[in-house]
Design a protein around this motif. Sequence first.
Motif, PDB file in Angstrom:
ATOM      1  N   TYR A 176      -0.460   7.840 -10.293  1.00 13.69           N
ATOM      2  CA  TYR A 176      -1.241   8.364  -9.176  1.00 13.69           C
ATOM      3  C   TYR A 176      -0.508   9.470  -8.401  1.00 13.69           C
TER       4      TYR A 176
ATOM      5  N   TRP B 206       2.365   9.845  -6.601  1.00  9.27           N
ATOM      6  CA  TRP B 206       2.837   9.696  -5.225  1.00  9.27           C
ATOM      7  C   TRP B 206       4.186  10.362  -4.999  1.00  9.27           C
TER       8      TRP B 206
ATOM      9  N   CYS C  69       0.830  -1.206   0.000  1.00  7.30           N
ATOM     10  CA  CYS C  69       0.000   0.000   0.000  1.00  7.30           C
ATOM     11  C   CYS C  69       0.862   1.253   0.000  1.00  7.30           C
TER      12      CYS C  69
ATOM     13  N   SER D 142      -8.499   2.580  -3.671  1.00  6.89           N
ATOM     14  CA  SER D 142      -8.119   3.714  -2.832  1.00  6.89           C
ATOM     15  C   SER D 142      -9.099   3.802  -1.669  1.00  6.89           C
TER      16      SER D 142
ATOM     17  N   ARG E 297      -5.236   9.056   3.325  1.00  7.99           N
ATOM     18  CA  ARG E 297      -5.648   8.090   2.291  1.00  7.99           C
ATOM     19  C   ARG E 297      -4.678   6.922   2.260  1.00  7.99           C
TER      20      ARG E 297
ATOM     21  N   LEU F  91     -10.139   0.775  -8.255  1.00  9.38           N
ATOM     22  CA  LEU F  91      -9.247   1.304  -9.282  1.00  9.38           C
ATOM     23  C   LEU F  91      -9.016   0.270 -10.386  1.00  9.38           C
TER      24      LEU F  91
ATOM     25  N   TYR G 249       0.486   5.196   1.348  1.00  2.00           N
ATOM     26  CA  TYR G 249      -0.368   5.917   2.282  1.00  2.00           C
ATOM     27  C   TYR G 249       0.108   7.351   2.418  1.00  2.00           C
TER      28      TYR G 249
ATOM     29  N   ASP H 136     -10.165   6.631   1.052  1.00  2.00           N
ATOM     30  CA  ASP H 136     -10.092   8.007   1.532  1.00  2.00           C
ATOM     31  C   ASP H 136     -10.755   8.096   2.902  1.00  2.00           C
TER      32      ASP H 136
ATOM     33  N   MET I 109      -3.766   3.558  -0.553  1.00  2.00           N
ATOM     34  CA  MET I 109      -4.027   2.904  -1.837  1.00  2.00           C
ATOM     35  C   MET I 109      -3.414   1.507  -1.806  1.00  2.00           C
TER      36      MET I 109
END
Length: 209
Positions: free
Chosen positions: A198, A200, A53, A169, A121, A184, A55, A171, A123
């Motif tokens: 995305y 990051w 993930c 994702s 968030r 996604l 974050y 949120d 992902m």
Amino acid sequence: MATLQQMGDTCQLNYEKALTLPAEIQISLSWSNHQRFLKRVFGGGAIDLDLGCFYEMENGDRMLIDVLQFQDNGGPRDRRTRQGCFTEPPYIWHTGDDRGSNAQSIETIIVNPQGLEELRRIMAYAFVTDGESRWAQAQASLCISVPGCDDVTITLDKPSDQRLCAIASIDIDPVAHQLTITKLLTYHAGHSACDRAYSWGFSYHKGHR
């Protein structure tokens, strides 16, 4: 149980009940290793997946957690390492690598509900660390479990020859005690390509297990 069917589908879960008792939010990836057993007999076909993930914290700090990050610098859930930490920021901890010795494999990331007010968030993604990129044969799915709510599942059923799949994702709204989960299911050549898609903002160098 709720299943997000189409890319872009969303659902909202209230995590207020999870704040009233010792609890954890689970993000679990499961997949079939049936092809691994066939490989032993006939050769070819095996696939090994890993869960990870990205974050972002409310203060803007960002990081990612997966086995490539913590294979040489992991630790228990109450100590801050590249495996994360459950009791301190980021309040996210990967429970460990599943090397696929059984017919069904599962990897899990747990999130501390008490720390969600400091998170913005998350992902979740999966990537292929061994074998061919045969996502359909892996019969993989992601399950998000929040105490007091129905589980939310996403099936990785879109064919692709790419090595990494951005799955969902999450949120976080700490005022409403609400998680918004979005499907996604986009595929990428690797971490760097997914990161660019995305935004990051990390840099990468080659790693291996």
